[in-house]
Design a protein around this motif. Structure first.
Motif, short mmCIF file in Angstrom:
data_model
loop_
_atom_site.label_atom_id
_atom_site.label_comp_id
_atom_site.label_asym_id
_atom_site.label_seq_id
_atom_site.Cartn_x
_atom_site.Cartn_y
_atom_site.Cartn_z
N ASN A 159 21.38 -13.18 31.26
CA ASN A 159 20.43 -12.21 30.72
C ASN A 159 19.04 -12.82 30.56
OD1 ASN A 159 22.37 -10.21 30.59
ND2 ASN A 159 22.93 -10.65 28.46
N THR A 160 19.00 -14.10 30.19
CA THR A 160 17.71 -14.78 30.07
C THR A 160 17.01 -14.84 31.42
OG1 THR A 160 18.49 -16.14 28.22
CG2 THR A 160 16.58 -16.95 29.44
N TRP A 161 17.78 -15.15 32.47
CA TRP A 161 17.19 -15.22 33.80
C TRP A 161 16.83 -13.84 34.33
CZ3 TRP A 161 14.70 -18.96 35.64
CH2 TRP A 161 15.06 -20.28 35.37
N ARG A 162 17.62 -12.82 33.99
CA ARG A 162 17.26 -11.45 34.39
C ARG A 162 15.88 -11.09 33.84
NH1 ARG A 162 21.67 -8.30 36.25
NH2 ARG A 162 23.72 -9.17 35.77
N LYS A 163 15.68 -11.39 32.57
CA LYS A 163 14.40 -11.09 31.93
C LYS A 163 13.27 -11.87 32.60
CE LYS A 163 12.03 -11.26 27.45
NZ LYS A 163 12.15 -11.64 26.02
N GLN A 164 13.51 -13.16 32.87
CA GLN A 164 12.48 -13.99 33.50
C GLN A 164 12.15 -13.49 34.90
OE1 GLN A 164 10.73 -16.74 32.12
NE2 GLN A 164 9.53 -16.23 33.93
N ILE A 165 13.16 -13.09 35.65
CA ILE A 165 12.94 -12.60 37.02
C ILE A 165 12.11 -11.32 36.99
CG2 ILE A 165 14.13 -11.58 39.01
CD1 ILE A 165 16.40 -13.65 38.43
N LYS A 166 12.40 -10.42 36.04
CA LYS A 166 11.61 -9.20 35.93
C LYS A 166 10.15 -9.53 35.63
CE LYS A 166 15.08 -5.78 34.59
NZ LYS A 166 14.82 -4.96 35.80
N GLU A 167 9.94 -10.49 34.73
CA GLU A 167 8.57 -10.90 34.40
C GLU A 167 7.88 -11.51 35.62
OE1 GLU A 167 8.95 -13.53 31.09
OE2 GLU A 167 9.42 -11.94 29.65
N ASN A 168 8.63 -12.30 36.40
CA ASN A 168 8.07 -12.89 37.62
C ASN A 168 7.67 -11.82 38.63
OD1 ASN A 168 8.57 -15.37 36.47
ND2 ASN A 168 10.36 -15.82 37.72
N LEU A 169 8.52 -10.79 38.76
CA LEU A 169 8.22 -9.69 39.69
C LEU A 169 6.99 -8.92 39.25
CD1 LEU A 169 11.86 -8.41 40.34
CD2 LEU A 169 10.30 -9.29 42.08
N ILE A 170 6.89 -8.66 37.94
CA ILE A 170 5.73 -7.93 37.42
C ILE A 170 4.45 -8.74 37.64
CG2 ILE A 170 4.64 -7.09 35.30
CD1 ILE A 170 7.48 -6.38 34.30
N ALA A 171 4.53 -10.06 37.36
CA ALA A 171 3.35 -10.92 37.53
C ALA A 171 2.93 -10.99 39.00
CB ALA A 171 3.65 -12.32 37.00
N ALA A 172 3.91 -11.08 39.90
CA ALA A 172 3.60 -11.15 41.32
C ALA A 172 2.95 -9.85 41.79
CB ALA A 172 4.87 -11.43 42.13
N ALA A 173 3.49 -8.71 41.32
CA ALA A 173 2.93 -7.41 41.71
C ALA A 173 1.51 -7.25 41.18
CB ALA A 173 3.82 -6.29 41.18
N ALA A 174 1.27 -7.75 39.96
CA ALA A 174 -0.07 -7.64 39.37
C ALA A 174 -1.09 -8.44 40.17
CB ALA A 174 -0.03 -8.13 37.92
N ASN A 175 -0.62 -9.51 40.81
CA ASN A 175 -1.51 -10.35 41.63
C ASN A 175 -1.52 -9.93 43.10
OD1 ASN A 175 -2.32 -12.06 39.50
ND2 ASN A 175 -0.42 -13.24 39.68
N GLY A 176 -0.84 -8.83 43.39
CA GLY A 176 -0.80 -8.35 44.77
C GLY A 176 0.01 -9.22 45.70
N LYS A 177 1.02 -9.90 45.15
CA LYS A 177 1.84 -10.80 45.96
C LYS A 177 3.30 -10.36 45.92
CE LYS A 177 -1.11 -14.83 45.05
NZ LYS A 177 -1.15 -16.21 44.50
N ASP A 178 4.06 -10.85 46.89
CA ASP A 178 5.50 -10.61 46.92
C ASP A 178 6.21 -11.85 46.40
OD1 ASP A 178 5.29 -8.06 48.01
OD2 ASP A 178 5.22 -8.84 50.06
N LEU A 179 7.14 -11.66 45.49
CA LEU A 179 7.91 -12.79 44.98
C LEU A 179 8.86 -13.30 46.06
CD1 LEU A 179 8.22 -14.37 42.30
CD2 LEU A 179 10.16 -12.89 41.76
#
Length: 209
Positions: free
Chosen positions: A151-171
């Motif tokens: 669950n900790t990694w699920r949350k971190q992965i979602k945050e990584n995806l959101i951050a990548a999308a905000a920067n216009g990048k693909d994770l």
């Protein structure tokens, strides 16, 4: 007339510069382990202070390189193992999603909930950081500690995806979808149900609980 210098014969010893270059080539090809042993033997002798300091620094650097090589080799082994596990889990989850897409017409609410869970599972598999220890979804057990780490990694992965999308990048995806990946000799892939349909039913129950 001036005396001619005799030409060196083929059997004449090589000049000092050539011998030095050859020794350098041999030294470069020697393994780090052999270099460490050689340096340690040299340090057991009675050396001048400056030479001892230089050899001690050399030994320290060689050991650092050896440790780095060992860690890289271990990391490659772990990544290969995780790559196979994630390949298996990704294919299973994608197959279950396709089946639930078809079932959605019969029970829209239940199928939608299962699909949402499976898509989160697929997200977990596809984007799990490759340099971290992977916690498999279907073979890693469901102890409180393992579930908490997932669950900790699920949350971190979602945050990584959101951050990548905000920067216009693909994770970066870390789960292979390569049909050529050889998993035939791995015990992990030899176990399970006798058919994909049975395995899908079993894994759907486990994943959506």
């Amino acid at each position: 007339p001036a005396a001619r210098r005799p030409k060196p014969s083929a059997s004449a010893p090589a000049p000092a510069a050539d011998r030095k270059r050859k020794r350098g080539a041999v030294f470069k090809t020697a393994t780090l382990k052999n270099q460490i042993r050689s340096t340690e033997r040299l340090l057991r002798k009675d050396l001048p202070h400056d030479m001892r300091v230089a050899q001690e620094k050399k030994l320290e650097e060689l050991k650092r390189q050896q440790e780095k090589q060992t860690q890289e080799a271990m990391q490659r082994t772990i990544q290969l193992r995780d790559r196979k596990i994630k390949f298996f889990e990704r294919r299973k989850i994608e197959r279950m999603i396709r089946r639930l897409d078809k079932q959605q017409r019969l029970n829209a609410d239940e199928a939608s909930n299962k699909l949402a869970t499976l898509r989160e599972d697929l997200e977990y598999v596809r984007f799990f950081p490759k340099k971290e220890k992977y916690f498999p979804l279907f073979t890693g057990g469901n102890t409180p500690d393992v579930v908490e780490k997932r669950n900790t990694w699920r949350k971190q992965i979602k945050e990584n995806l959101i951050a990548a999308a905000a920067n216009g990048k693909d994770l970066e995806e870390t789960a292979s979808d390569d049909d050529t990946l050889d998993v035939s000799e791995d015990d992990f892939f030899m176990s399970g149900s006798s058919s994909d349909e049975e395995a899908d039913d079993e894994l759907t129950d486990k994943s959506t609980k």
